[in-house]
Design a protein around this motif. Structure first.
Motif, PDB file in Angstrom:
ATOM      1  N   GLU B  62      49.217   5.422   6.356  1.00  0.00           N
ATOM      2  CA  GLU B  62      49.652   4.308   5.514  1.00  0.00           C
ATOM      3  C   GLU B  62      48.612   3.199   5.487  1.00  0.00           C
ATOM      4  O   GLU B  62      48.253   2.678   4.433  1.00  0.00           O
ATOM      5  N   LEU B  63      48.127   2.866   6.680  1.00  0.00           N
ATOM      6  CA  LEU B  63      47.173   1.768   6.738  1.00  0.00           C
ATOM      7  C   LEU B  63      45.858   2.131   6.075  1.00  0.00           C
ATOM      8  O   LEU B  63      45.202   1.298   5.470  1.00  0.00           O
ATOM      9  N   PHE B  64      45.494   3.395   6.186  1.00  0.00           N
ATOM     10  CA  PHE B  64      44.251   3.844   5.558  1.00  0.00           C
ATOM     11  C   PHE B  64      44.307   3.601   4.059  1.00  0.00           C
ATOM     12  O   PHE B  64      43.392   3.026   3.465  1.00  0.00           O
ATOM     13  N   ASP B  65      45.405   4.016   3.453  1.00  0.00           N
ATOM     14  CA  ASP B  65      45.523   3.845   2.007  1.00  0.00           C
ATOM     15  C   ASP B  65      45.413   2.377   1.620  1.00  0.00           C
ATOM     16  O   ASP B  65      44.712   2.012   0.694  1.00  0.00           O
ATOM     17  N   LEU B  66      46.136   1.568   2.394  1.00  0.00           N
ATOM     18  CA  LEU B  66      46.107   0.143   2.090  1.00  0.00           C
ATOM     19  C   LEU B  66      44.710  -0.427   2.211  1.00  0.00           C
ATOM     20  O   LEU B  66      44.240  -1.171   1.362  1.00  0.00           O
ATOM     21  N   PHE B  67      44.074  -0.062   3.307  1.00  0.00           N
ATOM     22  CA  PHE B  67      42.819  -0.718   3.640  1.00  0.00           C
ATOM     23  C   PHE B  67      41.676  -0.241   2.765  1.00  0.00           C
ATOM     24  O   PHE B  67      40.912  -1.029   2.243  1.00  0.00           O
ATOM     25  N   PHE B  68      41.536   1.063   2.614  1.00  0.00           N
ATOM     26  CA  PHE B  68      40.355   1.568   1.933  1.00  0.00           C
ATOM     27  C   PHE B  68      40.529   1.678   0.427  1.00  0.00           C
ATOM     28  O   PHE B  68      39.574   1.532  -0.319  1.00  0.00           O
ATOM     29  N   LEU B  69      41.755   1.954   0.009  1.00  0.00           N
ATOM     30  CA  LEU B  69      41.932   1.988  -1.436  1.00  0.00           C
ATOM     31  C   LEU B  69      42.043   0.570  -1.957  1.00  0.00           C
ATOM     32  O   LEU B  69      41.755   0.283  -3.101  1.00  0.00           O
ATOM     33  N   GLY B  70      42.466  -0.341  -1.075  1.00  0.00           N
ATOM     34  CA  GLY B  70      42.632  -1.724  -1.487  1.00  0.00           C
ATOM     35  C   GLY B  70      43.731  -1.780  -2.530  1.00  0.00           C
ATOM     36  O   GLY B  70      44.261  -0.764  -2.960  1.00  0.00           O
ATOM     37  N   LEU B  71      44.069  -2.970  -2.923  1.00  0.00           N
ATOM     38  CA  LEU B  71      45.111  -3.082  -3.932  1.00  0.00           C
ATOM     39  C   LEU B  71      44.631  -2.491  -5.245  1.00  0.00           C
ATOM     40  O   LEU B  71      45.372  -1.831  -5.953  1.00  0.00           O
ATOM     41  N   GLY B  72      43.352  -2.735  -5.554  1.00  0.00           N
ATOM     42  CA  GLY B  72      42.798  -2.236  -6.808  1.00  0.00           C
ATOM     43  C   GLY B  72      42.879  -0.722  -6.867  1.00  0.00           C
ATOM     44  O   GLY B  72      43.369  -0.136  -7.831  1.00  0.00           O
ATOM     45  N   GLY B  73      42.436  -0.092  -5.785  1.00  0.00           N
ATOM     46  CA  GLY B  73      42.440   1.371  -5.722  1.00  0.00           C
ATOM     47  C   GLY B  73      43.848   1.905  -5.818  1.00  0.00           C
ATOM     48  O   GLY B  73      44.131   2.863  -6.526  1.00  0.00           O
ATOM     49  N   LYS B  74      44.730   1.223  -5.116  1.00  0.00           N
ATOM     50  CA  LYS B  74      46.126   1.617  -5.133  1.00  0.00           C
ATOM     51  C   LYS B  74      46.642   1.555  -6.569  1.00  0.00           C
ATOM     52  O   LYS B  74      47.347   2.431  -7.037  1.00  0.00           O
ATOM     53  N   ALA B  75      46.237   0.480  -7.267  1.00  0.00           N
ATOM     54  CA  ALA B  75      46.703   0.299  -8.636  1.00  0.00           C
ATOM     55  C   ALA B  75      46.181   1.429  -9.522  1.00  0.00           C
ATOM     56  O   ALA B  75      46.903   1.915 -10.393  1.00  0.00           O
ATOM     57  N   ARG B  76      44.933   1.831  -9.294  1.00  0.00           N
ATOM     58  CA  ARG B  76      44.394   2.932 -10.109  1.00  0.00           C
ATOM     59  C   ARG B  76      45.219   4.204  -9.889  1.00  0.00           C
ATOM     60  O   ARG B  76      45.538   4.929 -10.822  1.00  0.00           O
ATOM     61  N   GLU B  77      45.584   4.409  -8.625  1.00  0.00           N
ATOM     62  CA  GLU B  77      46.431   5.572  -8.359  1.00  0.00           C
ATOM     63  C   GLU B  77      47.742   5.461  -9.106  1.00  0.00           C
ATOM     64  O   GLU B  77      48.283   6.431  -9.602  1.00  0.00           O
ATOM     65  N   MET B  78      48.232   4.238  -9.146  1.00  0.00           N
ATOM     66  CA  MET B  78      49.498   4.018  -9.839  1.00  0.00           C
ATOM     67  C   MET B  78      49.356   4.362 -11.317  1.00  0.00           C
ATOM     68  O   MET B  78      50.265   4.919 -11.927  1.00  0.00           O
ATOM     69  N   ASP B  79      48.209   3.997 -11.907  1.00  0.00           N
ATOM     70  CA  ASP B  79      47.960   4.323 -13.308  1.00  0.00           C
ATOM     71  C   ASP B  79      48.092   5.817 -13.545  1.00  0.00           C
ATOM     72  O   ASP B  79      48.763   6.254 -14.482  1.00  0.00           O
ATOM     73  N   GLU B  80      47.435   6.565 -12.670  1.00  0.00           N
ATOM     74  CA  GLU B  80      47.472   8.019 -12.848  1.00  0.00           C
ATOM     75  C   GLU B  80      48.892   8.549 -12.758  1.00  0.00           C
ATOM     76  O   GLU B  80      49.329   9.369 -13.548  1.00  0.00           O
ATOM     77  N   GLU B  81      49.606   8.016 -11.766  1.00  0.00           N
ATOM     78  CA  GLU B  81      50.994   8.400 -11.579  1.00  0.00           C
ATOM     79  C   GLU B  81      51.808   8.085 -12.837  1.00  0.00           C
ATOM     80  O   GLU B  81      52.598   8.900 -13.315  1.00  0.00           O
ATOM     81  N   LEU B  82      51.549   6.896 -13.383  1.00  0.00           N
ATOM     82  CA  LEU B  82      52.258   6.471 -14.598  1.00  0.00           C
ATOM     83  C   LEU B  82      52.022   7.431 -15.752  1.00  0.00           C
ATOM     84  O   LEU B  82      52.952   7.825 -16.450  1.00  0.00           O
ATOM     85  N   MET B  83      50.743   7.795 -15.939  1.00  0.00           N
ATOM     86  CA  MET B  83      50.414   8.711 -17.031  1.00  0.00           C
ATOM     87  C   MET B  83      51.195  10.001 -16.889  1.00  0.00           C
ATOM     88  O   MET B  83      51.738  10.534 -17.845  1.00  0.00           O
ATOM     89  N   ARG B  84      51.243  10.472 -15.652  1.00  0.00           N
ATOM     90  CA  ARG B  84      51.977  11.716 -15.413  1.00  0.00           C
ATOM     91  C   ARG B  84      53.444  11.540 -15.772  1.00  0.00           C
ATOM     92  O   ARG B  84      54.027  12.349 -16.480  1.00  0.00           O
ATOM     93  N   GLN B  85      54.012  10.436 -15.296  1.00  0.00           N
ATOM     94  CA  GLN B  85      55.438  10.207 -15.542  1.00  0.00           C
ATOM     95  C   GLN B  85      55.750  10.110 -17.026  1.00  0.00           C
ATOM     96  O   GLN B  85      56.759  10.612 -17.494  1.00  0.00           O
TER      97      GLN B  85
END
Ligand SMILES: Nc1ncnc2c1ncn2[C@@H]1O[C@H](COP(=O)(O)OP(=O)(O)OP(=O)(O)O)[C@@H](O)[C@H]1O
Ligand SMILES: [Mg+2]
Lengths: 320, 467
Positions: B62-85
């Motif tokens: 959990e902490l790895f995702d937060l720390f290294f993806l950062g909020l920006g990275g996390k958001a990009r992942e969210m974009d991809e997830e959104l497209m799929r949904q």
């Protein structure tokens, strides 16, 4: 040595070991950094096998030290071959007589023998056990220290010394230093927690039960003549069993054994009566067998209810 | 990179993991080898170098995702997830964003900056605004817990207002005259974005709080429980203490096997060798090594499971179970007035089930009144062979005998045959000997008698048991 993470995946697959990239990364790093790997995880998920396949993939010799309660230095490192020493003294009786000739009194005799000490405490009479063999090996090797958690904490401390400098001192011979740092794989079933010092020295790898796809892949590889549909059913059932509160959860070895047995018996589907009977062979405990049987019944019932619909989709999913 | 790693280790430590300096160095050299391009390998490498306990892996992930993806990275992942949904291709997705942007432009002035950035997918701007809010929220109250902190940030950015804006937009979109499917998609999209925002706020709070999160303190509860009397434990408390119990059992085991640690290497036993080889005319063909016999300590446990000590027994049985699990030579008995062996039951069942079965009367009648004297006598008659000179006998009970015959002679027998006799009493020492308590009489035969009312006492006591 391995060239990259993907190289590890490929070469272990060549030795019929299916691994995740996560596992391959740790193996790759351990080889490149010359660090021991401490492998933990439930029984039967391929910890011991990992040590063996690394050796095969790298074409290195494997030296294995199996740990158990009460394992000590003499059994793990070296022993003097007293019997051989004594045999030599008997055979060389005359020579010894010469050495002792003219000695006045016991003290002087002992003195003279002592001067010849190093004849008796030389490599010739040293019986190397796995750890010393690993250190003295002329080529790089893989040292598999299996089930380290079974050994006593004191042995663990001793091992720590060796793993830090890869040398030992034998009082009679001096310090023996490894020519090549061996690649060390330690496995543990976690029946005891390893010390922080040992953990710090190692890269850590936790192997869990595989997911459905990987387990299918392992079965396809190890039991090639198994019926794929049956294998898929077995894997699905085992994954359900692993979620139960069992005293011992069935592992990869159990799924392999079971699929092999069912294949031999020419069973094609889990409905077969033989399935219930053979279930007891993969469960060690009475109570577990009963729970597994209940689960099997439920699984079959659910499947039957579903089978009204076009060909069980879940099986197909598993195969793809 | 090393700096980033040190920072990350610090985050791990704040969340309760132990990370040492050499491990940080390992992490750094591992990363040099796998590079940062391969995210999977990057993560595995860090995990292998920094996390040495399987139970910490989840926190690490959990902490790895937060720390290294950062909020920006996390958001990009969210974009991809959104497209799929939404079932859209990247091109369609982009087209929708463009359409939305145009739409929002026409609304100029009526919409907050954050909502605009959020809906147009400008996650960099979202992050900046969130951080601003976090700074302000932190200023108000140092060292807050994660949830409160998240609320603080939420208040700052006016999350309720944003929600209202988004609801409102959905209605406005309908009036815009766009094709209904697109409107439908946009509405779904906006709603998902709202969820993303909440998630980002929580993540930010989690990463920035100095406090451990509440989920962890839950895990640490056994420590708070260490001084609570067993008697006040709830069933649930006890079930949570698996780990503690196993640790205690190991400590107990290590304590008992201490003695044989001293003989590391066998010595040549001269006189034994000589005797052994008399038959060869004194020529020593066969060697006797003075390898001290590996002493496998044996343990016999007698545990009182009467109602008066029910919860204490529930805990102690878990302890006994774990000891038995570690050792081959443990025999476990439970008693009230009858006595019965539960060794096999423990072998065959998972811990909680085994304990409940033992307490439920699968082995002995548990509804009778305590009668230590009778139970001891029955033990003597039926199970006496369990005791050898190597046995450590552990009795667990309050010694309240309902004024029955004490039969303490059995303990005397045990004491003279076994290696040691240890009695653990879950009742306060102050009450021993009052009412129907036979403790003083029983105590005189024991090698160690201790009050054992909580984990801390049990922990200390284990050290007092002779090796
Ligand atoms: N990833 C894998 N690919 C192929 N075979 C595997 C894999 N994992 C496990 N196996 C097979 O499963 C069996 C059990 O593996 P192994 O004995 O190494 O388990 P283990 O983890 O060492 O268990 P234990 O803790 O009981 O010693 C072996 O026959 C091995 O070949
Ligand atoms: Mg093994």
């Amino acid at each position: 040595m391995f060239q990259s993470v993907d190289d590890v995946v490929a070469r272990l697959a060549g030795e019929r070991y299916i691994c995740s990239r996560d596992l391959a990364t740790v193996v790759y790093l351990a080889c490149a950094m010359r660090k021991p790997i401490l492998v933990e995880g439930p029984a039967g998920v391929g910890k011991t096998e990992l040590g063996k396949v690394i050796a095969r993939a790298l074409k290195l010799d494997l030296i294995r030290l199996q740990c158990y309660e009460g394992l000590d230095e003499a059994k793990a490192l070296y022993e003097w071959e007293y019997a051989k020493q004594l045999l030599y003294t008997q055979v060389l009786k005359d020579k010894i007589g010469e050495v002792l000739e003219g000695a006045k009194g016991l003290r002087e005799a002992v003195e003279r023998i002592a001067q010849e000490d190093d004849v008796f405490f030389s490599d010739r009479f040293l019986l190397p056990r796995p750890l010393l063999r690993a250190l003295l090996a002329p080529e790089a090797i893989v040292l598999l220290i299996d089930e380290i958690d079974k050994s006593d904490t004191e042995f663990e401390a001793f091992l720590l010394e060796i793993l830090s400098d890869f040398q030992v001192s034998v009082p009679e011979l001096g310090t023996l230093k490894a020519k090549h740092v061996p690649l060390v794989v330690l496995t543990s079933n976690n029946s005891r927690e390893m010390s922080d010092a040992l953990k710090r020295r190692c890269l850590h790898l936790y192997i869990d039960f595989p997911d459905v796809a990987r387990e299918m892949e392992i079965i396809r590889l190890k039991v090639p003549d198994a019926d794929q549909k049956l294998a898929a059913e077995v894997v699905e059932l085992l994954h359900r069993l692993r979620k139960l509160d069992l005293k011992k959860r069935p592992s990869i070895s159990e799924s392999l054994d079971w699929v092999k047995a069912l294949t031999l018996l020419n069973v094609k589907t889990l409905d077969d009566g033989l399935v219930t009977e053979t279930l007891s062979t993969i469960m060690k405990y009475e109570a577990d067998v009963r729970k597994a049987q209940d689960e099997l019944k439920e699984y079959l019932a659910v499947r039957k209810a579903k089978s009204g619909q076009p060909a069980a989709a879940s099986d197909k999913d598993l195969l793809n | 990179m090393l700096y980033r790693i040190l920072e990350f280790s610090d985050l791990l430590r704040r969340n309760g993991l132990r990370v040492s300096v050499p491990e940080n160095m390992d992490a750094a050299s591992a990363l040099e080898l796998v590079g940062v391009g391969d995210r999977g390998a990057f993560k595995s490498a860090l995990r292998a170098a920094l996390v040495k306990q399987a139970s910490d892996a989840k926190t690490f992930d959990e902490l790895f995702d937060l720390f290294f993806l950062g909020l920006g990275g996390k958001a990009r992942e969210m974009d991809e997830e959104l497209m799929r949904q939404l079932g859209m291709t990247p091109a369609e997705f982009q087209a929708m964003l463009d359409a939305l942007e145009k739409f929002l432009e026409n609304l100029d002035g009526e919409i907050s900056a954050l909502t605009r950035a959020l809906l147009t997918g400008d996650m960099g701007e979202v992050e900046r605004l969130l951080r601003e809010a976090a700074e302000a929220a932190r200023g108000e109250n140092m060292g807050m817990r994660v949830l409160m902190f998240a609320q603080g940030i939420g208040d700052r950015i006016g999350i309720e207002g944003i929600r209202a804006e988004i609801e409102n937009l959905k209605t406005l979109l309908g009036r815009g005259g766009a094709p209904p499917e697109l409107i439908e998609k946009m509405a779904q999209y906006a709603e998902q974005r709202m969820r993303n925002l909440m998630q980002l706020v929580r993540d930010l709070a989690r990463r920035e709080t100095d406090q451990k999160d509440p989920a962890r303190s839950e895990r640490e509860r056994p420590d708070y429980l260490s001084q609570k009397s067993f008697i006040y434990f709830t069933e649930d408390d006890i079930r949570k203490m698996n780990e503690v119990v196993v640790r205690l059992a190991r400590r107990f085991k290590n304590r008992l096997s201490l003695r044989r640690k001293h003989a590391r290497r066998g010595r040549l036993d001269v006189s034994a060798t000589f005797r052994k080889n008399l038959q060869y005319g004194g020529v020593p063909f066969r060697i006797k090594l003075d390898r001290r016999k590996k002493e496998k300590p044996e343990v016999v446990v007698l545990c009182d499971i009467s109602d008066s000590v029910l919860n204490a027994s529930r805990f102690m049985l878990q302890f006994v179970y774990s000891v038995q699990d570690l050792y081959s030579k443990v025999r476990s008995f439970v008693f009230v007035s009858d006595i019965g062996e539960v060794t096999k039951l423990f072998e065959e069942h998972e811990i909680h089930q085994a304990v409940e079965k033992a307490l439920r009367g699968d082995v002995i009648d548990v509804y009778s009144h305590s009668n230590f004297g009778r139970a001891f006598e029955l033990f003597y008659r039926h199970h006496w062979t369990a005791i050898t000179p190597k046995t450590t006998v552990l009795v667990i009970g309050d010694g309240r005998n309902n004024y029955n015959r004490a039969n303490d002679w059995v303990l005397k027998e045990i004491r003279s045959k076994a290696k040691q006799l240890v009695w653990l009493n879950p009742e306060s020492r102050m009450t021993w000997g009052y009412g129907d308590s036979e403790m003083p009489r029983y105590a005189q035969h024991c090698s160690v008698v201790e009050e054992c009312r909580n984990i801390l006492q049990l922990y200390r006591l284990i050290d007092r048991i002779a090796a």
